[in-house]
Design an enzyme around this catalytic site. Structure first.
Site, PDB file in Angstrom:
ATOM      1  CD  GLU A  65      -1.068  -0.291   3.755  1.00 41.27           C
ATOM      2  OE1 GLU A  65      -2.235  -0.669   3.554  1.00 41.27           O
ATOM      3  OE2 GLU A  65      -0.580  -0.131   4.888  1.00 41.27           O
TER       4      GLU A  65
ATOM      5  CE  LYS B 150       7.197   5.744   5.463  1.00 43.86           C
ATOM      6  NZ  LYS B 150       6.885   7.099   5.890  1.00 43.86           N
TER       7      LYS B 150
ATOM      8  CG  ASP C  64       4.983  12.840   2.797  1.00 40.25           C
ATOM      9  OD1 ASP C  64       5.256  12.849   4.020  1.00 40.25           O
ATOM     10  OD2 ASP C  64       5.666  13.426   1.947  1.00 40.25           O
TER      11      ASP C  64
ATOM     12  CE1 TYR D 283      -0.409   3.721  10.093  1.00 37.64           C
ATOM     13  CE2 TYR D 283      -0.689   5.417   8.431  1.00 37.64           C
ATOM     14  CZ  TYR D 283      -0.194   5.017   9.652  1.00 37.64           C
ATOM     15  OH  TYR D 283       0.492   5.887  10.432  1.00 37.64           O
TER      16      TYR D 283
ATOM     17  CE  LYS E   5       1.438  -1.528   6.919  1.00 37.18           C
ATOM     18  NZ  LYS E   5       0.256  -0.747   7.242  1.00 37.18           N
TER      19      LYS E   5
ATOM     20  CE  LYS F 187      11.216   7.949   2.692  1.00 40.78           C
ATOM     21  NZ  LYS F 187      11.459   8.485   4.001  1.00 40.78           N
TER      22      LYS F 187
ATOM     23  CB  CYS G  38       1.959  42.773 -22.362  1.00 39.94           C
ATOM     24  SG  CYS G  38       2.363  41.238 -23.228  1.00 39.94           S
TER      25      CYS G  38
ATOM     26  CB  CYS H  35       2.866  42.920 -27.371  1.00 42.03           C
ATOM     27  SG  CYS H  35       1.432  43.215 -26.331  1.00 42.03           S
TER      28      CYS H  35
ATOM     29  CB  CYS I  95      -1.318  40.520 -23.063  1.00 41.76           C
ATOM     30  SG  CYS I  95      -1.200  41.794 -24.319  1.00 41.76           S
TER      31      CYS I  95
ATOM     32  CB  CYS J 181      -0.584  39.634 -26.881  1.00 38.21           C
ATOM     33  SG  CYS J 181       1.079  39.472 -26.216  1.00 38.21           S
TER      34      CYS J 181
END
Ligand code: IVH
Length: 706
Positions: free
Chosen positions: A125, A127, A129, A232, A306, A330, A424, A427, A440, A446
Site C-alpha cells: 500500500e 506510504k 506522507d 492503515y 507488510k 521509499k 505585457c 508586446c 495581456c 498578443c
C-alpha cells in the site's frame, strides 16, 4: 521522514571528525526534529536530515561511550513532542529500503525470523506522507484524537474532531477500537488552508505536511481547516476488546473492514492496499504505485510492504522502533528546499502572463530542477515569496515542478521583493488585472504575429514572401489567427492587402502550398513548442516518424529522445496538449505530418528492445548508427543543400550529424574546398566520401526530402 526512521543508506553521511562536531550535529538535528514535530516546519529537507543522522550514527558506533543523551538516533520520532496521552501500544516507525535488492534482503531476514518459512502473503500500500494519528472510538463514537508524539506519549488533539474527512463522529457499528492512520491534505484542502490562513494575516504553509501538522495542533483558531484521514492500522490484541473482530483478519481484510466501518482508507483509489503472493508481485506493485503517484489527490513518499497474515506478524514481532513484519520502500524525495533567485514572466498563447521561478539547481526525484511554476501574481503575494528565499520545490512524477512556499525560518533579511510587470512583457500593451491570472489586454492577439513569423521562418516552414508587414496585416484584418490559417487563405484575400500585386499573390500562394509538403521536423518546429528549436524538432521527428506518434508519446517516451530530460519532457507533453487544436487544423489543411525516410521499428522481431523506443531507425536505413560530419561545399545532386538540410538528410537516413571530427566519427562527407576536417579524418583513418557518393548511398531518400 525526519526522525522517524533509521538513516537511509542511499545518501552519504556527513563526516564528523571529533566530538565537538558530533555534538554540534546532534544539536542541529535535534533542532530540526523539534521544529518538525512542533510547528511542522523543519527547515531541513529529508535528505539533509538523513545525512546528519547517518553521520551521528556512524560516530556513535565508533564511540559508544560518548553518545549524547539527547541524540536523535535514540528515540522514535526523535522523542521530542511529549504530550499528555499515553499510547497503550507504542506508535512505531517503519524501516526503509531503497532498492529491489534491499527489499529482497529485508524479506529474507523476515523469513529467517519466521524460522525459515516463507511469508504466507504480502500486502502492499502507499506510504502516505502526512501526520500519524490515533483515533479512539468507544462503542462506535469518536472520543479522542492523539498524535504520535514520541511514539510512547502523544498530544491530545481532540479539538480537531469534526474537521477531518474519513474520521466520522460515529462508525457504522458500535465497536470500540483505536484506529491509526495518516492525516493529510488534498491539493484542494491545502489551497483552502492557505487561503484561510493568509486571510487571517498569517504566512502560508510551505508544504502540505507542514500544513497538516500545524492545522491539527492549532487550538482556538478563528477558522477551520479541512483535512483527510486514511487508516492503515487498528489495535487488536490482548489489551483491546477487539469487539470488531479485527485480530484474525489479514492486513488486506482489515483495511476493507475499516472502510466498511465508515473510515477513510485508500480503498477505492488506484493505490488501494493489494495482496501479493510473491516478492516479484510486490516489486511490480511498488512500481505501479510509483507510476500512479502523480495522479493522486494525496501525497505519498513510498510504498509500505507488510506481511499480510496476523500469524506472520505476531511471530515476526517488533523491535523498539520498528515492526519486523513491515517496511517502507521509499521513493526519491519529491520535495526539496532550494533558493529562489529570480522570477521570469512569460506570455502564453492566450495572453496569460505567467511567472516562473528561477532556482538554484536542485535534484528532485532524480531530475535537476532549475525552473518551477509560480501559478500567478496573486499567489506570489499570498505566499509572501521574496527573491533569495529558501523555497520548497515539489515534483511528483511527471508533473511540472512547482514552488509550494518559502521556509520563513531561513530568512536572513537580505531577501528582496519580487518585481511585477507593469506592461505585457511580450508586446508592451497594458495588462488586464481583473482576475488572478493576469493577461495581456490584447489577449490571444498578443503574440500571434510573432508566432506566425516564427512558423514561416527559414528554420521552420521557410515560406518566402511572408514578411512582418504582411503577417501584421493578415492578423489585424482577422484573416488569420495562427499559421494553420495560412493554408486556407484565398488569392482574393491576399489581394486585399496593401501593396500586394497579382504576381506577389501568386508567388505567395505557391510558397504556402509548397510548405504543406515540408518534412515533419519543420512542421513540428513551426509549432513553437517550448524548449524545442530547430535541432530538437529534428531529433523528435526522426525518433517518432509521425506527428501522431509524437502526440501519442508520454513524458517517458519523450525522454528517449537525445537531449530531452525529466524537466523538459512533461513541458513538451503539456504544450502539445495545448496545441492540439492547431495541429488538428494543420492536418485538416493537408499539411504533411510524416518524417521522410522514417522506418518504423520492426514488430515482433528478434530484438526484444526493438519495440520500446518508438521509431529508432531500424537497420535498413543507409546511415543507421553512424556519426557523420559534412565539410566543404556540396556538389552534384546535393549542390543546393544548406547545412541544415544536410543535417535533416543524415538524420532521416538514420545517422547522427556532427560538426566536428573525432575518434567517434564514422564517416566524413568532404565537398569542394574541404579543409582541416578532411585532414583530421584522414589522419584518424576515418572513411571519407564525396557528396556524390553520399547521394548514391541515400538513393530513394533524396527524392522525398524537402
Ligand atoms: S504502518 C506498525 N502503514 O509512516 C506499523 N505507516 O515511517 C507502523 N505511514 O509512523 C506504521 N503510510 O505515520 C504504516 N501504509 C502505512 C503508512 C504508514 C504512512 C507513516 C506512519 C508511520 C510512518 C513510519
Amino acid at each position: 521522514m525526519i526522525g522517524m526512521t533509521k538513516p537511509s543508506a542511499a545518501v552519504p553521511a556527513v563526516d564528523l571528525p571529533d566530538e565537538a562536531a558530533y555534538l554540534e550535529t546532534v544539536a542541529q538535528a535535534r533542532k530540526a526534529a523539534d521544529a518538525y514535530y512542533g510547528s511542522g516546519e523543519s527547515g531541513l529537507d529529508d535528505e539533509t536530515y538523513d545525512r546528519l543522522l547517518r553521520g551521528i550514527t556512524a560516530w556513535e558506533e565508533e564511540h559508544p561511550g560518548q553518545v549524547a543523551s539527547d541524540s536523535p538516533s535514540r528515540q522514535v520520532g526523535a522523542g521530542v513532542t511529549t504530550g499528555d496521552v499515553m499510547h497503550t501500544v507504542p506508535m512505531l516507525s517503519l524501516g526503509n529500503v531503497f532498492s529491489d535488492e534491499e527489499l529482497a534482503a529485508w524479506a529474507a531476514s523476515l523469513e529467517r525470523r519466521l524460522g525459515g518459512e516463507a511469508v504466507a502473503g504480502w500486502a502492499v500500500e502507499p506510504k502516505l506522507d502526512g501526520v500519524a494519528l490515533a483515533a479512539r472510538y468507544r462503542e462506535g463514537r469518536l472520543v479522542q484524537l492523539v498524535t504520535r508524539g514520541d511514539g510512547a506519549t502523544g498530544e491530545d488533539v481532540s479539538h480537531a474532531v469534526g474537521d477531518i474527512t474519513g474520521l466520522p463522529a460515529t462508525l457504522n457499528e458500535p465497536v470500540t477500537v483505536e484506529v491509526r492512520g495518516e492525516v493529510l491534505m488534498t491539493e484542494a484542502q491545502f489551497a483552502d488552508a492557505n487561503e484561510q490562513r493568509t486571510a487571517h494575516g498569517a504566512t502560508a504553509f510551505a508544504n502540505r505536511r507542514n500544513a497538516s501538522s500545524g492545522s491539527l495542533r492549532a487550538k482556538d483558531r478563528a477558522y477551520r481547516v479541512r483535512q483527510t484521514f486514511l487508516a492503515y492500522a487498528a489495535l487488536t490484541g490482548p489489551e483491546h476488546t477487539d469487539d470488531a473482530g479485527l485480530a484474525a483478519l489479514t492486513h488486506t481484510q482489515l483495511v476493507a473492514r475499516l472502510a466498511g466501518l465508515g473510515l477513510g482508507t485508500t480503498a477505492g483509489t488506484p493505490v488501494a492496499t493489494t495482496a501479493c503472493a510473491t516478492l516479484d508481485q510486490v516489486v511490480a506493485r511498488v512500481r505501479e504505485i510509483g507510476v500512479l503517484r502523480p495522479e493522486l489527490d494525496f501525497e505519498l513518499d513510498g510504498a509500505v510492504i507488510k506481511a499480510d497474515s496476523p500469524a506472520d506478524q505476531d511471530r515476526a514481532g517488533a523491535g523498539s522502533r520498528t515492526p519486523h513484519w513491515a517496511t517502507a520502500f521509499k521513493f526519491p524525495a519529491a520535495q526539496k528546499i532550494t533558493v529562489l533567485r529570480a522570477v521570469e514572466w512569460s506570455v502564453g498563447r492566450t495572453g496569460v502572463i505567467a511567472p516562473r521561478a528561477v532556482l538554484d539547481p536542485v535534484d528532485v526525484a532524480g531530475t535537476t530542477i532549475t525552473y518551477a511554476t509560480l501559478h500567478n501574481p496573486a499567489d506570489i503575494a499570498r505566499r509572501g515569496l521574496m527573491l533569495g528565499d529558501h523555497v520548497v520545490v515539489y515534483r511528483a512524477g511527471e508533473v511540472i515542478p512547482r514552488v509550494e512556499g518559502a521556509v520563513a525560518g531561513l530568512r536572513t533579511g537580505d531577501e528582496q521583493p519580487i518585481a511585477f510587470p507593469e506592461v505585457c512583457p511580450r508586446c508592451g500593451a497594458g495588462i488586464d488585472r481583473s482576475q488572478e491570472r493576469w493577461r495581456c489586454e490584447r489577449g490571444r492577439v498578443c503574440g500571434q504575429v510573432e508566432a506566425v513569423r516564427y512558423a514561416v521562418a527559414r528554420d521552420a516552414l521557410d515560406v518566402d514572401g511572408l514578411g512582418e508587414k504582411i503577417v501584421v496585416q493578415l492578423v489585424d484584418k482577422g484573416l488569420i489567427e495562427d499559421f494553420a490559417d495560412l493554408f486556407t487563405l484565398t488569392r482574393d484575400q491576399l489581394l486585399t492587402l496593401d501593396r500586394m500585386g497579382e504576381k506577389s499573390a501568386d508567388n505567395l500562394m505557391a510558397a504556402i502550398e509548397a510548405a504543406k509538403t515540408k518534412p515533419l521536423n519543420r512542421v513540428f518546429c513551426a509549432l513553437g513548442v517550448l524548449g524545442t528549436g530547430r535541432s530538437m524538432s529534428l531529433r523528435i521527428a526522426a525518433h517518432f516518424g509521425s506527428m501522431q506518434a509524437v502526440r501519442d508519446a508520454d513524458a517517458a517516451d519523450l525522454e528517449q529522445v537525445d537531449g530531452i530530460g525529466g524537466e523538459k519532457a512533461p513541458v513538451i507533453v503539456a504544450e502539445l496538449a495545448d496545441l492540439a487544436p492547431l495541429v488538428d487544423k494543420l492536418v485538416a489543411a493537408g499539411v504533411n505530418m510524416i518524417q521522410p525516410g522514417f522506418v518504423p521499428p520492426a514488430s515482433g522481431g528478434a530484438d526484444p528492445d526493438a519495440g520500446t523506443t518508438a521509431g529508432t531507425a531500424g537497420g535498413e536505413l543507409p546511415l543507421a548508427g553512424l556519426t557523420v560530419v559534412v565539410t566543404g561545399s556540396m556538389t552534384g545532386p546535393l549542390a543546393e543543400r544548406s547545412r541544415t538540410e544536410m543535417t535533416e538528410l543524415i538524420t532521416s537516413a538514420g545517422g547522427r550529424a556532427s560538426s566536428s571530427v573525432s575518434a567517434r566519427t564514422h564517416l566524413v562527407v568532404a565537398g569542394e574546398n574541404a579543409g582541416s576536417k578532411l585532414d583530421k579524418a584522414r589522419s584518424l583513418g576515418i572513411e571519407t566520401i564525396t557528396p556524390e557518393e553520399l547521394a548514391e548511398r541515400l538513393g530513394g531518400l533524396l527524392g522525398g526530402e524537402n
